[in-house]
Every structure is written in C-alpha cells, then in structure tokens.
Scaffold this active site. Structure first.
Site, PDB file in Angstrom:
ATOM      1  N   HIS A   1       1.051  -1.103   0.203  1.00  0.00           N
ATOM      2  CA  HIS A   1       0.094   0.210   0.113  1.00  0.00           C
ATOM      3  C   HIS A   1       0.867   1.200   0.060  1.00  0.00           C
ATOM      4  O   HIS A   1       0.362   2.247  -0.472  1.00  0.00           O
ATOM      5  CB  HIS A   1      -0.949   0.172   1.109  1.00  0.00           C
ATOM      6  CG  HIS A   1      -1.807  -0.988   1.183  1.00  0.00           C
ATOM      7  ND1 HIS A   1      -2.060  -1.791   2.494  1.00  0.00           N
ATOM      8  CD2 HIS A   1      -2.570  -1.844   0.262  1.00  0.00           C
ATOM      9  CE1 HIS A   1      -3.078  -2.895   2.133  1.00  0.00           C
ATOM     10  NE2 HIS A   1      -3.258  -2.831   0.784  1.00  0.00           N
ATOM     11  N   HIS A   2       1.885   1.388   0.941  1.00  0.00           N
ATOM     12  CA  HIS A   2       2.814   2.334   1.011  1.00  0.00           C
ATOM     13  C   HIS A   2       4.522   2.339   0.243  1.00  0.00           C
ATOM     14  O   HIS A   2       5.078   3.154   0.404  1.00  0.00           O
ATOM     15  CB  HIS A   2       2.804   3.042   2.263  1.00  0.00           C
ATOM     16  CG  HIS A   2       1.459   3.236   2.676  1.00  0.00           C
ATOM     17  ND1 HIS A   2       0.457   2.574   3.519  1.00  0.00           N
ATOM     18  CD2 HIS A   2       0.690   4.665   2.580  1.00  0.00           C
ATOM     19  CE1 HIS A   2      -0.539   3.281   3.765  1.00  0.00           C
ATOM     20  NE2 HIS A   2      -0.362   4.590   3.169  1.00  0.00           N
TER      21      HIS A   2
ATOM     22  N   CYS B   1       4.405   1.909   7.897  1.00  0.00           N
ATOM     23  CA  CYS B   1       3.397   2.843   7.517  1.00  0.00           C
ATOM     24  C   CYS B   1       2.322   2.782   8.707  1.00  0.00           C
ATOM     25  O   CYS B   1       1.616   4.136   8.542  1.00  0.00           O
ATOM     26  CB  CYS B   1       2.707   2.025   6.307  1.00  0.00           C
ATOM     27  SG  CYS B   1       1.871   0.251   6.652  1.00  0.00           S
TER      28      CYS B   1
END
Length: 196
Positions: free
Chosen positions: A88-89, A158
C-alpha cells in the site's frame, strides 16, 4: 518477470526531482543506481510463483528414523527473522518473526529450507496476511502435509513512522491448516510448544 533496473533508476531520479532536490548533487548522484540494485535484492521473490519457490526448496527426507520408526509429532521452527514491504505504501515491514509448524506426512524438510522459503516469499510487495498464507501453502506443498501452521509478528513502518505513528504497534497474523485448525489435542500441544 525480471526487475527493470533502468526504469527504477529513471523513476527514482524523477522522485528526487519531484521532492525538490537535485539528483546530480554529491549525496544523491548514485542514489538511483543504488536503489535499483537494492530493489533486485529485496524484491527477488517477485520473480517466482509460490510453486516455483516450492520447487527450489523441495528436497525432503524420509521421516522414519534409523530404527524404521515414523514420528508424527509437530515440527516447529520459531523466530525466523524476515522483512518485507507493504504494497500500500511500499513501506518496510520490519522486526518480523515467523513461526512455522507442520506435522510430517511421510517426509520432512530440512529446517534451513523452511527459513529459506520464508525469506524468499517475504521479498515481495504484499500484505502480511498474504505472506502468512503463502508460507503455509508453500510448506504444505513441499512437505505433502495438510497440517501446517504459520504465525508472523511484525511492525509496519506505514503505521509506526507515518500516518497514525504508533511505534509500539505490532501486527500478528496466522494461518492454521488441517489438524492445527480442527484437532484440539494438536492445538493444545502447539500452544504448549509456543510457550516453551
């Protein structure tokens, strides 16, 4: 799939520029090249399917000992150090410890192979839940055992270094297959081994 180092170098240079820095200054001039080489290393698992990784580490041994006695107890390898990257990051998942257990079904795998499977599968963009499942499925394929358990504990940058910034948070994921999911006596024995 081969990792495209040239494309990575170009992209990292553009990111440095987008951040408002000079990609040609002394401290950054070699950064695109270094990041491209790092990506080849830390994302090596993306080059292989789970099945291909299982084939890499498929060497097993007959589970019977020298007296011809077959052992059906739990094999467990705890605290295997791994790291990965959140899809996701692209943030580091770190301080990760994998615990892998299985009940032999005619053959056993070398203990270092379990660690190598965890290491190779961790070198992907992913979520911890998928990594846990992939390890369980790959160990099951190699050992021929339907009774496999995997637990991973880890920190996610994250969550710890950005966003909500909770540095002490820890994520725990598990997959229990076969007797680890259905047999209370195996569950009890496994719990006792985890506390040992």
């Amino acid at each position: 799939m081969a990792i495209d180092q040239e494309k990575i170098k170009k992209s990292i240079r553009e990111i440095i520029e987008a951040l408002g820095d000079d990609p040609d200054r002394e401290g950054l001039a070699d950064t695109p090249e270094r990041v491209a080489r790092m990506c080849v290393e830390v994302f090596d698992g993306m080059n292989y399917t789970n099945h291909e990784i299982a084939e890499m580490f498929s060497k097993t041994f007959d589970e019977e000992d020298n007296d011809g006695v077959s052992h059906k107890d739990i094999v467990i390898v705890r605290d295997i150090d791994i790291f990965s990257y959140c899809e996701h990051h692209m943030a580091l998942m770190y301080d990760m410890k994998a615990t892998v257990a299985y009940i032999p079904n005619g053959k056993v795998i070398g203990l270092s192979k379990i660690a190598r499977i965890c290491d190779k599968l961790s070198k992907r963009l992913q979520i911890q839940e998928r990594l846990t499942r992939d390890i369980a499925e790959t160990v099951s394929e190699v050992t021929g055992s339907s009774s496999v358990a995997v637990i991973i504990k880890g920190k996610h940058s994250c969550m710890t270094a950005r966003g909500i910034k909770k540095p002490d948070s820890c994520t725990v994921t598990s997959v229990m297959k076969g007797a680890f999911e259905t047999d209370p006596s195996v569950q009890s024995r496994f719990d006792a081994l985890l506390r040992a």
